[in-house]
Design a protein around this motif. Structure first.
Motif, short mmCIF file in Angstrom:
data_model
loop_
_atom_site.label_atom_id
_atom_site.label_comp_id
_atom_site.label_asym_id
_atom_site.label_seq_id
_atom_site.Cartn_x
_atom_site.Cartn_y
_atom_site.Cartn_z
N PHE A 156 31.83 44.54 42.09
CA PHE A 156 32.60 45.74 41.76
C PHE A 156 34.10 45.49 41.55
CE2 PHE A 156 28.88 47.47 44.01
CZ PHE A 156 28.41 48.34 43.04
N VAL A 157 34.54 44.25 41.56
CA VAL A 157 35.95 43.95 41.31
C VAL A 157 36.29 44.19 39.84
CG1 VAL A 157 37.51 41.96 41.01
CG2 VAL A 157 36.48 42.41 43.23
N GLU A 158 37.54 44.61 39.59
CA GLU A 158 38.06 44.78 38.23
C GLU A 158 39.20 43.77 38.03
OE1 GLU A 158 37.82 47.99 36.10
OE2 GLU A 158 36.01 48.57 37.17
N VAL A 171 38.20 36.20 45.01
CA VAL A 171 38.72 37.45 44.44
C VAL A 171 37.97 38.61 45.07
CG1 VAL A 171 39.27 38.69 42.32
CG2 VAL A 171 39.18 36.18 42.31
N ARG A 172 38.59 39.24 46.07
CA ARG A 172 37.96 40.34 46.80
C ARG A 172 38.54 41.69 46.40
NH1 ARG A 172 39.78 36.49 50.55
NH2 ARG A 172 38.14 35.24 51.56
N THR A 179 49.03 40.17 35.17
CA THR A 179 49.51 39.46 36.35
C THR A 179 48.91 38.06 36.45
OG1 THR A 179 47.75 40.35 37.75
CG2 THR A 179 49.82 41.59 37.63
N LYS A 180 49.55 37.24 37.31
CA LYS A 180 48.97 35.98 37.78
C LYS A 180 48.63 36.15 39.25
CE LYS A 180 52.44 33.36 36.66
NZ LYS A 180 53.30 32.17 36.46
N ALA A 181 47.47 35.60 39.64
CA ALA A 181 47.00 35.73 41.02
C ALA A 181 46.66 34.36 41.57
CB ALA A 181 45.77 36.63 41.08
N GLY A 182 47.03 34.13 42.83
CA GLY A 182 46.73 32.86 43.48
C GLY A 182 46.87 32.99 44.98
N ARG A 183 46.83 31.84 45.64
CA ARG A 183 46.95 31.72 47.09
C ARG A 183 45.74 32.36 47.80
NH1 ARG A 183 52.49 33.42 45.72
NH2 ARG A 183 53.85 31.59 45.71
N GLU A 184 45.75 32.25 49.12
CA GLU A 184 44.68 32.82 49.94
C GLU A 184 45.32 33.53 51.13
OE1 GLU A 184 41.28 34.02 51.76
OE2 GLU A 184 41.55 33.38 49.69
N PRO A 185 45.10 34.84 51.33
CA PRO A 185 44.29 35.70 50.46
C PRO A 185 44.95 35.90 49.10
CG PRO A 185 45.43 37.02 52.08
CD PRO A 185 45.67 35.58 52.46
N SER A 250 41.94 52.15 40.94
CA SER A 250 41.28 51.04 41.63
C SER A 250 40.43 51.55 42.79
CB SER A 250 42.32 50.05 42.13
OG SER A 250 41.70 49.05 42.93
N GLN A 251 39.17 51.15 42.80
CA GLN A 251 38.26 51.56 43.87
C GLN A 251 38.29 50.62 45.06
OE1 GLN A 251 36.40 54.58 43.70
NE2 GLN A 251 37.92 54.78 42.06
N ARG A 252 38.48 49.34 44.81
CA ARG A 252 38.51 48.35 45.89
C ARG A 252 39.92 48.12 46.42
NH1 ARG A 252 34.48 45.64 47.42
NH2 ARG A 252 35.82 43.99 48.24
N GLY A 253 40.91 48.66 45.72
CA GLY A 253 42.30 48.36 46.06
C GLY A 253 42.75 47.11 45.34
N ILE A 254 44.04 47.05 45.03
CA ILE A 254 44.57 45.90 44.31
C ILE A 254 44.97 44.79 45.28
CG2 ILE A 254 45.34 47.30 42.37
CD1 ILE A 254 48.21 47.06 43.50
N MET A 255 45.09 43.59 44.73
CA MET A 255 45.53 42.46 45.55
C MET A 255 46.92 42.74 46.13
SD MET A 255 46.52 39.73 42.56
CE MET A 255 47.74 40.12 41.30
N LYS A 256 47.30 41.98 47.11
CA LYS A 256 48.57 42.18 47.79
C LYS A 256 49.69 41.41 47.10
CE LYS A 256 46.72 44.58 51.14
NZ LYS A 256 46.98 46.03 51.28
N GLY A 257 50.92 41.85 47.37
CA GLY A 257 52.05 41.00 47.06
C GLY A 257 52.11 39.85 48.05
N PHE A 258 52.60 38.69 47.64
CA PHE A 258 52.59 37.53 48.53
C PHE A 258 53.38 37.84 49.80
CE2 PHE A 258 54.36 33.31 49.80
CZ PHE A 258 53.16 32.80 50.26
N GLY A 259 52.74 37.55 50.92
CA GLY A 259 53.37 37.82 52.21
C GLY A 259 53.11 39.20 52.75
N ASN A 260 52.51 40.09 51.92
CA ASN A 260 52.20 41.45 52.38
C ASN A 260 50.74 41.54 52.76
OD1 ASN A 260 54.83 42.15 51.74
ND2 ASN A 260 54.29 42.92 49.71
N THR A 261 50.37 41.07 53.90
CA THR A 261 48.98 41.14 54.34
C THR A 261 48.76 42.38 55.16
OG1 THR A 261 49.52 39.85 56.30
CG2 THR A 261 48.77 38.65 54.38
#
Length: 261
Positions: A156-158, A171-172, A179-185, A250-261
């Motif tokens: 269900f990710v977009e 990718v959760r 955008t560019k996405a990386g790191r964990e989370p 967004s149903q699952r919520g968007i990824m975070k900004g780096f450092g914003n866990t």
């Protein structure tokens, strides 16, 4: 050109100028468009709808039944657009009646070796999915997105248009466009400025996209507050509205900004 060592069901619908190499298996309810090449040992199962000038490499399995316990054998499809390349050992599962009833791959896409696309996924045009990426069911990937090798994407990710996900990512959450996405989370690491320039976006538009994402990811606002600020401070544009619609819906919520866990 159809090799005599290939098996093709007599009711399969094969257009002119299709090349089918030895040891290919093509089932009954299959359509293949003009100019497509199917490499040795590929298997095209019931429900495959393959466009023109595609390239399907050895070992690929197109339109296998979904790996979904809710599937009850209903008729469903996999649709592949024109000029798309499916590399070695890619597996594409068809849809289910409980969702879209089809899995869709757009035109001008490249799915590299060992990619898995599960049931009811929708992949847009000009998408590149690198080696061994695993897509769970019900995922939407929009035009010109790139997913780095060995990444795994939750159901269900977009994944937004023109986005870029680094290799090995988990990718959760949803990944907004541009955008560019990386790191964990998985986190925001900037906008895909190189890709946007290559596709003709102006410097002014790229700068505006970057400013919008600074508000979303770097200013530590919640999503609702960030959307209010963007609507108030930026004039409507295609890009602004696409970002607002994607994030707001967004149903699952968007990824975070780096450092914003």
């Amino acid at each position: 050109m159809i090799q005599p060592l290939a098996y093709i069901h007599p009711q399969a619908r094969i257009a002119d100028n299709v090349t089918i190499e030895p040891f290919v298996t093509i089932h009954k309810d299959v359509e293949i468009g003009e100019g497509t090449w199917v490499g040795s040992n590929a298997t095209i199962m019931d429900g495959a709808r393959i466009g023109k000038n595609c390239r399907i490499f050895p070992g690929a399995v197109v339109s296998a039944p979904p790996q979904d316990l809710k599937y009850r054998g209903e008729q469903s499809t996999v649709t592949i657009g024109d000029n798309t390349t499916i590399r070695e050992c890619v597996t594409l599962n068809r849809g289910t009646a409980l969702d879209k009833n089809t899995t869709t791959i757009g035109s001008n896409c490249l799915l590299m070796a060992y990619v898995h696309v599960a049931h009811d996924c929708v992949i847009g045009d000009n998408v590149i999915i690198a080696n061994s990426v695993q897509l769970a069911g019900h995922i939407n990937i929009y035009d010109y997105a790139f997913i780095g090798g060995t990444s795994a994407v939750h159901q269900f990710v977009e994944i937004g248009a023109h986005s870029m996900i680094s290799g090995g990512s988990l990718v959760r959450k949803d990944v907004p466009p541009y955008t560019k996405a990386g790191r964990e989370p998985l986190s925001y690491i900037g906008i895909n400025s190189v890709g946007l320039r290559r596709r003709g976006y102006s410097a002014a538009t790229i700068n505006e996209i970057q400013e919008i994402y600074r508000i979303i990811f770097l200013k530590k606002y919640n999503v609702t507050k960030a959307m209010d600020i963007i609507e108030a401070e930026f004039a409507p544009t295609v890009e602004r509205d696409e970002i607002i619609n994607f994030v707001s819906n967004s149903q699952r919520g968007i990824m975070k900004g780096f450092g914003n866990t």
